[in-house]
Write a protein that holds these residues in place. Sequence first.
Motif, PDB file in Angstrom:
ATOM      1  N   TYR A   3       0.846  -1.199   0.000  1.00 38.10           N
ATOM      2  CA  TYR A   3       0.000   0.000   0.000  1.00 38.10           C
ATOM      3  C   TYR A   3       0.875   1.240   0.000  1.00 38.10           C
ATOM      4  CZ  TYR A   3      -3.206   3.591   1.581  1.00 38.10           C
ATOM      5  OH  TYR A   3      -3.923   4.747   1.703  1.00 38.10           O
ATOM      6  N   SER A   7       0.921   4.162  -2.755  1.00 34.62           N
ATOM      7  CA  SER A   7       0.619   5.532  -2.353  1.00 34.62           C
ATOM      8  C   SER A   7       1.714   6.482  -2.793  1.00 34.62           C
ATOM      9  CB  SER A   7       0.434   5.604  -0.829  1.00 34.62           C
ATOM     10  OG  SER A   7      -0.610   4.763  -0.421  1.00 34.62           O
ATOM     11  N   ASP A  40      -7.313  12.467   1.581  1.00 36.67           N
ATOM     12  CA  ASP A  40      -7.240  11.077   2.005  1.00 36.67           C
ATOM     13  C   ASP A  40      -8.330  10.815   3.037  1.00 36.67           C
ATOM     14  OD1 ASP A  40      -6.332  12.327   4.330  1.00 36.67           O
ATOM     15  OD2 ASP A  40      -4.222  11.803   3.982  1.00 36.67           O
ATOM     16  N   GLN A  41      -8.205   9.699   3.744  1.00 32.72           N
ATOM     17  CA  GLN A  41      -9.237   9.286   4.688  1.00 32.72           C
ATOM     18  C   GLN A  41      -9.359  10.229   5.883  1.00 32.72           C
ATOM     19  OE1 GLN A  41     -11.278   6.986   4.009  1.00 32.72           O
ATOM     20  NE2 GLN A  41     -10.319   5.662   2.492  1.00 32.72           N
ATOM     21  N   THR A  66     -16.113   8.640  -3.854  1.00 31.08           N
ATOM     22  CA  THR A  66     -16.334   7.248  -3.478  1.00 31.08           C
ATOM     23  C   THR A  66     -16.061   6.318  -4.654  1.00 31.08           C
ATOM     24  OG1 THR A  66     -17.976   7.842  -1.804  1.00 31.08           O
ATOM     25  CG2 THR A  66     -18.032   5.581  -2.633  1.00 31.08           C
ATOM     26  N   GLY A  69     -12.533   5.623  -5.215  1.00 29.91           N
ATOM     27  CA  GLY A  69     -11.820   4.821  -4.223  1.00 29.91           C
ATOM     28  C   GLY A  69     -11.613   5.490  -2.887  1.00 29.91           C
ATOM     29  N   LEU A  70     -12.240   6.664  -2.654  1.00 26.88           N
ATOM     30  CA  LEU A  70     -12.035   7.374  -1.385  1.00 26.88           C
ATOM     31  C   LEU A  70     -13.389   7.690  -0.751  1.00 26.88           C
ATOM     32  CD1 LEU A  70     -10.166   8.791   0.647  1.00 26.88           C
ATOM     33  CD2 LEU A  70     -10.295  10.835  -0.802  1.00 26.88           C
ATOM     34  N   GLY A 145      -7.992   6.389  -4.351  1.00 28.64           N
ATOM     35  CA  GLY A 145      -8.117   6.345  -2.898  1.00 28.64           C
ATOM     36  C   GLY A 145      -7.436   7.482  -2.181  1.00 28.64           C
TER      37      GLY A 145
END
Length: 631
Positions: A3, A7, A40-41, A66, A69-70, A145
């Motif tokens: 990951y 990233s 990001d998240q 969404t 991917g986020l 994402g």
Amino acid sequence: MKYFKKSFFLLFLSIAGLAQNNIIPAPVNYERTDAMFMLDQQTAIDVKSENEEVRRYAELFQAFLTQGGLQIPLKSVESPDRMNKAIVVQLSPNANLGEEGYTLEVQENVINLSANAPAGIFNGFQTLRQLLPRQFENTGDGAVGLGMIMGCKITDYPRFGWRGLMLDVSRHFFTVDEVKAYLDKMAQYKFNVFHWHLTDDEGWRIEIKSLPKLTEVGAWRVERFGRFGDTRPYPQEGEKATYGGFYTQEQIKDIIRYAEDRNITIVPEIDMPGHSMAALAAYPELSVNKEPKFVNPGSKFAEWYGDGHFEMLIENTLNPADEKVYEFVDKVMTEVAELFPGKYIHMGGDECYQGYWEKDAEVQKFMKKNKLADTHALQSYFVSRVNEIIQSKGKTMIGWDEVLEGGDLPKSTAVMSWRGMKGGIEAAKMGHEVVMTPTTFAYIDYTQGDKSVENPIYASLSLEKTYSFEPVPDEVEAKYILGGQGNLWTEVIPNLPFAMYMTYPRGLALAETFWSPKEKKDWNSFINRTEQHFMRFEVANTNISKAVYEPIIKLKKEDGKLICELENNVPNTTIYYTIDNTYPVHFGQKYMGAFEIPEGNLGLRTQTYRNGQPLGRELRIHRDDLIKRVE
């Protein structure tokens, strides 16, 4: 670890891809800063407004993230920091922005989006979408994402209030989902008017409950394949009409809501008195001859003589001397007006053949009784009656520039200028509101590349020519020009992927023309940004034309010799060619200037390259065909 590597790689791509501003249409003012915002998240969308439209637009952007991917929440963020970042959305008075403008500032831990009105918030979200890495356009396994957004301050607002595209769904029917997909792409580039060409000779596409045969009969034609014209036979006796379709009123309401959620107003067009063969197939008594008709399957039904003059081989006009026609129009416009909440209804008015009126004794008697000098005056009478009907429904009528013929056009009627700019100039000088959509710049069904590799049609329109469009002529007051529009007629466009191919990138050129300040337009800047958007279309798996990359071929005769010139207006490109039937082209001649194509059984092969890699398609044209192109 996997990951982390992914990233880091995407972060690198983000920074490299956003080293410059690639926004289309170009904003009024863009200022780069040293900040960088990592989406990001740890990010939330903080909507500081109770306005339902603002929240709906925020939810739409959230849904876009969404699918990329986020997943981030809509929630309040009191003090944004590195672990608790926010996209803050609010309505805030700013006299310079109007209804659709916005300000957008990307800082280290917060992105501030503000506008006077919800439409501005929507447009700001579209710009923010373009600041994200292109991988966010991927709705499949390649979703991202996270993404880096470079710091900036943007102040932006549109030049024109009418920024439109027209889709013809009569020649070929497009499903509800396909229309929505077309609207999605429009909204992404800040178009705000969808002109929906719902009726024509080849099909009636809107349910009118008081006139059920319009869709029972008028929505269907016998199936034919290939190009429109001589090669498509008329219906045979007893042959069933199986090709077509229509939109129920519930489907239309659904599409209207969908468009409203994307800051798009729909302008429906019911084309009359000409282009009415599908209506007359359902109700032949509304014609002069009252003979049975059929929905045209794309067969030849007119002779064109040039300069816009033509003769119909089959009657396709309503009878303006018959009061029952106006009862029919009233029923149609009643239901259309109830369905569509927008200000305008388009009544067509174009290419009306008057020969059947001229030959009919009852029509001539009507003209004499009403002191109408000729059939142009009769058409003007029809237009005025339709205008009264549309006004009685609380709507404003707009029509193609032929509605000016015969005089006496009510000042309230808007004019859509398609036969060049002349009609729009005339209308503006008379005090009418005008939408500029001339064939010379805005007919995006025209061939956009070399005819050897494109669907040939009767005219060509390059991306660069489209980008050179200026909707406000020097001789008129700008206040009368509502804006402009691109038109996509679909005789040679049978499906959505090809509709997208024909619309873009010329749609990008029109979007910038209608939105950006006149002084901001610059071809080199635009084409550089467009190349970045080519990659966005690819990631989104959406068809787009790259014909702009291909050589432009110009031919002339000098002292009996066939001389060829090649041109390409995309920066940092090189053209290679051969004229000795050899290939690949890259190992041929580098284009340095005009050259002779000698006599013989040979042809031209040519292709554009950058850094040793081909950009557009290879063009291959035999000498015999080149001779036919001599200027």
